[in-house]
Design a protein around this motif. Sequence first.
Motif, PDB file in Angstrom:
ATOM      1  N   ALA A   1     -56.106-133.056  16.061  1.00  0.00           N
ATOM      2  CA  ALA A   1     -55.340-132.896  14.831  1.00  0.00           C
ATOM      3  C   ALA A   1     -56.199-132.323  13.710  1.00  0.00           C
ATOM      4  CB  ALA A   1     -54.744-134.234  14.405  1.00  0.00           C
ATOM      5  N   MET A   2     -57.469-132.730  13.648  1.00  0.00           N
ATOM      6  CA  MET A   2     -58.349-132.214  12.606  1.00  0.00           C
ATOM      7  C   MET A   2     -58.608-130.713  12.786  1.00  0.00           C
ATOM      8  SD  MET A   2     -59.934-132.559   9.851  1.00  0.00           S
ATOM      9  CE  MET A   2     -59.680-134.323   9.636  1.00  0.00           C
TER      10      MET A   2
ATOM     11  N   GLY B   1     -52.549-133.682   9.347  1.00  0.00           N
ATOM     12  CA  GLY B   1     -53.426-134.586   8.613  1.00  0.00           C
ATOM     13  C   GLY B   1     -52.864-135.992   8.558  1.00  0.00           C
ATOM     14  N   LEU B   2     -51.571-136.132   8.341  1.00  0.00           N
ATOM     15  CA  LEU B   2     -50.937-137.443   8.284  1.00  0.00           C
ATOM     16  C   LEU B   2     -50.990-138.146   9.639  1.00  0.00           C
ATOM     17  CD1 LEU B   2     -49.235-139.530   6.714  1.00  0.00           C
ATOM     18  CD2 LEU B   2     -47.196-138.240   7.408  1.00  0.00           C
ATOM     19  N   SER B   3     -50.948-137.365  10.713  1.00  0.00           N
ATOM     20  CA  SER B   3     -50.919-137.967  12.050  1.00  0.00           C
ATOM     21  C   SER B   3     -52.245-138.646  12.412  1.00  0.00           C
ATOM     22  CB  SER B   3     -50.586-136.901  13.098  1.00  0.00           C
ATOM     23  OG  SER B   3     -51.648-135.967  13.247  1.00  0.00           O
ATOM     24  N   ILE B   4     -53.347-138.254  11.769  1.00  0.00           N
ATOM     25  CA  ILE B   4     -54.653-138.829  12.117  1.00  0.00           C
ATOM     26  C   ILE B   4     -54.728-140.317  11.779  1.00  0.00           C
ATOM     27  CG2 ILE B   4     -57.135-138.710  11.684  1.00  0.00           C
ATOM     28  CD1 ILE B   4     -56.816-135.700  11.274  1.00  0.00           C
ATOM     29  N   PRO B   5     -54.452-140.742  10.523  1.00  0.00           N
ATOM     30  CA  PRO B   5     -54.473-142.195  10.251  1.00  0.00           C
ATOM     31  C   PRO B   5     -53.404-142.952  11.025  1.00  0.00           C
ATOM     32  CG  PRO B   5     -53.624-140.989   8.355  1.00  0.00           C
ATOM     33  CD  PRO B   5     -54.193-139.975   9.287  1.00  0.00           C
TER      34      PRO B   5
ATOM     35  N   ALA C   1     -52.463-142.320  14.067  1.00  0.00           N
ATOM     36  CA  ALA C   1     -53.007-142.525  15.414  1.00  0.00           C
ATOM     37  C   ALA C   1     -53.972-143.708  15.443  1.00  0.00           C
ATOM     38  CB  ALA C   1     -53.700-141.253  15.895  1.00  0.00           C
ATOM     39  N   PHE C   2     -54.788-143.843  14.413  1.00  0.00           N
ATOM     40  CA  PHE C   2     -55.753-144.950  14.385  1.00  0.00           C
ATOM     41  C   PHE C   2     -55.073-146.287  14.075  1.00  0.00           C
ATOM     42  CE2 PHE C   2     -58.799-141.515  14.138  1.00  0.00           C
ATOM     43  CZ  PHE C   2     -59.902-142.026  14.826  1.00  0.00           C
ATOM     44  N   LEU C   3     -53.994-146.254  13.301  1.00  0.00           N
ATOM     45  CA  LEU C   3     -53.307-147.492  12.949  1.00  0.00           C
ATOM     46  C   LEU C   3     -52.442-148.002  14.094  1.00  0.00           C
ATOM     47  CD1 LEU C   3     -52.253-146.715   9.264  1.00  0.00           C
ATOM     48  CD2 LEU C   3     -54.009-148.330  10.023  1.00  0.00           C
ATOM     49  N   THR C   4     -51.783-147.101  14.789  1.00  0.00           N
ATOM     50  CA  THR C   4     -50.874-147.512  15.857  1.00  0.00           C
ATOM     51  C   THR C   4     -51.540-147.512  17.224  1.00  0.00           C
ATOM     52  OG1 THR C   4     -50.086-145.243  16.221  1.00  0.00           O
ATOM     53  CG2 THR C   4     -48.935-146.573  14.566  1.00  0.00           C
ATOM     54  N   GLU C   5     -52.596-146.673  17.368  1.00  0.00           N
ATOM     55  CA  GLU C   5     -53.289-146.520  18.643  1.00  0.00           C
ATOM     56  C   GLU C   5     -52.318-146.217  19.775  1.00  0.00           C
ATOM     57  OE1 GLU C   5     -55.856-149.757  19.520  1.00  0.00           O
ATOM     58  OE2 GLU C   5     -57.091-149.490  17.733  1.00  0.00           O
ATOM     59  N   GLY C   6     -51.319-145.433  19.452  1.00  0.00           N
ATOM     60  CA  GLY C   6     -50.322-145.066  20.451  1.00  0.00           C
ATOM     61  C   GLY C   6     -49.797-143.674  20.211  1.00  0.00           C
ATOM     62  N   THR C   7     -48.940-143.241  21.123  1.00  0.00           N
ATOM     63  CA  THR C   7     -48.422-141.873  21.064  1.00  0.00           C
ATOM     64  C   THR C   7     -47.391-141.673  19.964  1.00  0.00           C
ATOM     65  OG1 THR C   7     -46.806-142.482  22.750  1.00  0.00           O
ATOM     66  CG2 THR C   7     -48.858-141.479  23.508  1.00  0.00           C
ATOM     67  N   SER C   8     -47.082-142.720  19.194  1.00  0.00           N
ATOM     68  CA  SER C   8     -46.139-142.553  18.086  1.00  0.00           C
ATOM     69  C   SER C   8     -46.664-141.589  17.028  1.00  0.00           C
ATOM     70  CB  SER C   8     -45.840-143.912  17.440  1.00  0.00           C
ATOM     71  OG  SER C   8     -47.033-144.531  16.985  1.00  0.00           O
ATOM     72  N   ALA C   9     -47.963-141.338  17.047  1.00  0.00           N
ATOM     73  CA  ALA C   9     -48.535-140.379  16.095  1.00  0.00           C
ATOM     74  C   ALA C   9     -47.977-138.982  16.314  1.00  0.00           C
ATOM     75  CB  ALA C   9     -50.061-140.362  16.231  1.00  0.00           C
TER      76      ALA C   9
END
Length: 219
Positions: free
Chosen positions: A129-130, A176-180, A182-190
């Motif tokens: 994503a970055m 950019g929004l998907s990065i945090p 991904a770390f908060l949910t630790e799942g494919t919901s990002a």
Amino acid sequence: MTTPTGPGETSGKTRAAAAERLTIFVDAVIAIALTLLALDLPIPHGDTTDAMLGSVADHGKEYLAFALGFVVIAAHWRAHHEIFPYVRSLSGRLISLTLAWLFMQVLMPFATRVITADGAFPLRFGFYAMVQVLASASFALIIREIRREHLYGPDGPPRVFAQSLTRSVCLAAAFGLSIPVAFLTEGTSAYLCWLAAPIALTIARRVQDRKPSAASHPS
């Protein structure tokens, strides 16, 4: 009888030729990036049809990575292709920004393989994503530089620049929004953040269309 060419006309042709050479260079680098995607594609093996199909299924992630990488790089190239035919001259900053954007394109095959690997999903997802954020942000800066320095010709429609700028900003924001997330949910919901990008882009375009086209005449 040959009409003499004035200094201003010669200078204009030289600047246009430089812009064309940069476009050719970009096309060559993009072609190399697309080629790199295919180099690591595994060849399916098997003595029977079932064994061959099983081998294809076993390497499904690699084939998915190739398809994803091709579509993404092609989309970035298409955005560049829409803008640069109108560019008539270059600046040092524009060249530097273009090289930064190309660096992200060359890095894309590696980032695509990383996101389709196993383990540590937030890190793998965040890295990919970055790369997309930096690619979209650098292209937005490219458009900003072209508009600010008036590097386009008299026939250059600012509406094309505005649309591409809006698209780049929306993509950078979505990735950019998907990065945090991904770390908060630790799942494919990002991935849902990425799916929201087309919706945000559609809304932004509608708002843009309602604005008076005062910028339709280049200053």
